[in-house]
Design an enzyme around this catalytic site. Structure first.
Site, short mmCIF file in Angstrom:
data_model
loop_
_atom_site.label_atom_id
_atom_site.label_comp_id
_atom_site.label_asym_id
_atom_site.label_seq_id
_atom_site.Cartn_x
_atom_site.Cartn_y
_atom_site.Cartn_z
N GLY A 14 35.44 -10.92 -9.70
CA GLY A 14 35.05 -10.03 -10.79
C GLY A 14 36.23 -9.33 -11.42
O GLY A 14 37.38 -9.76 -11.27
N HIS A 52 39.19 -11.10 -16.61
CA HIS A 52 40.14 -10.97 -17.72
C HIS A 52 40.31 -12.36 -18.34
O HIS A 52 39.64 -13.32 -17.93
CB HIS A 52 41.47 -10.39 -17.21
N HIS A 58 40.56 -15.45 -16.14
CA HIS A 58 39.27 -15.99 -15.67
C HIS A 58 38.58 -16.75 -16.80
O HIS A 58 37.99 -17.81 -16.57
CB HIS A 58 38.35 -14.85 -15.21
N SER A 73 45.95 -10.20 -13.96
CA SER A 73 45.38 -9.99 -12.62
C SER A 73 44.41 -8.82 -12.71
O SER A 73 44.66 -7.86 -13.45
CB SER A 73 46.51 -9.65 -11.65
N SER A 74 43.34 -8.90 -11.93
CA SER A 74 42.38 -7.79 -11.91
C SER A 74 43.07 -6.52 -11.41
O SER A 74 42.67 -5.41 -11.76
CB SER A 74 41.21 -8.13 -10.99
#
Ligand code: PAF
Length: 279
Positions: free
Chosen positions: A31, A34, A37, A185-186
């Protein structure tokens, strides 16, 4: 697009579609989605009839409990983004659904699991193996998509696919970067404004390093990269290694006949960032 939280419901839906001859791709995520993904979802949609995206912050792969606690969770936003990007099924299970009992399986990924992240994050890849195998068992996809920022993770998952004889194609997808070069990156959302402003230095140094191979030995380049990154007061390098792209063996000489990848882990304050570059 359907959001499903139960393994049995997703398995039945996918099984029915596969009986109709549809191909199925899986994009496993934690989840806080960004554009990196989104690029995986697009690649999946292009090559499969059905795109499944899992959104699950997997507790067993966090060796640091603080990291798990602060990991961003933005399911409503994620679902809205996936709706716009031709995802067919979002699988967003609870921890109890994925781990009704403790998963005691211990994987041995051999050398690819024992270097770099494997040393610095004990148990991390075992947790990745546990959740990815569970997702593969639920979805039984034809293909699964992973971002190359987590370069070592791809080697580990390929090893698992061979060991457990999954008939699944692992599709690595290129790193997506912000305009200033920072790998998406998350965890970037957790950076303070100062650390965010300085984090692109990591990619800049890696890029410069790829141009030094005719002037410096492998060991000299490794030392140079660590020194250059650490010159920035907001960054502290944990490791920088140059390895081949399949077995992840350390490169000794530029003349070796293999694809060479420079892999780095850097602390930007409390936030740990990883990145890599092909030499
Ligand atoms: O790369 C990630 O986001 C995670 O490690 C993965 C593959 C979704 C497993 O939790």
């Amino acid at each position: 697009m359907k959001v499903i939280t139960k393994k049995s419901e997703l398995s039945s839906a996918i099984e029915a579609l596969k009986k109709e001859g549809k191909t199925v791709g899986l994009v496993p995520t934690m989840g806080a989605l960004h554009d990196g993904h989104v690029s995986l979802v697009k690649a999946c949609h292009q090559n499969n009839d059905i795109t499944v995206v899992s959104v699950f912050v997997n507790p067993t792969q966090f060796n640091d409990k603080e990291d798990l606690k602060r990991y961003p969770r933005t399911l409503d936003k994620d679902v809205a983004l996936l709706e716009k990007n031709k995802c067919d099924y979002v699988f967003a299970p609870s921890v109890e659904e994925m781990y009704p009992e403790k998963d005691t399986r211990v994987f041995d990924f051999g050398h690819v699991g024992e270097v770099m992240e494997g040393v610095r994050r004990p148990g991390h890849f075992n947790g990745v193996g546990q959740i990815v195998s569970k997702l593969f068992d639920v979805v039984k996809p034809h293909r699964a998509y992973f971002g190359m920022k987590d370069f070592q993770q791809i080697a580990v998952i390929k090893n698992m696919v061979r060991q457990l004889r999954y008939d699944i194609e692992i599709v690595p997808c290129p790193i997506v970067r912000e305009a200033d070069g920072l790998a998406m990156s998350s965890r970037n959302t957790l950076l303070s404004p100062e650390h965010r402003a300085n984090a692109p230095h990591i990619h800049k140094v890696l890029e410069q390093a790829t141009r030094l191979t005719d002037k410096m030995s492998v060991e000299e380049v490794k030392k140079w990269v660590v020194e250059e990154i650490n010159k920035n007061p907001y960054l502290e390098t944990e490791y920088f290694e140059i390895v081949d792209d399949t077995e992840l063996q350390s490169i000794r000489d530029w003349s070796e006949d293999n694809v060479k990848v420079g892999c780095v882990a850097v602390y930007a304050g409390p936030i740990r960032l990883i990145d890599n570059i092909i030499f």
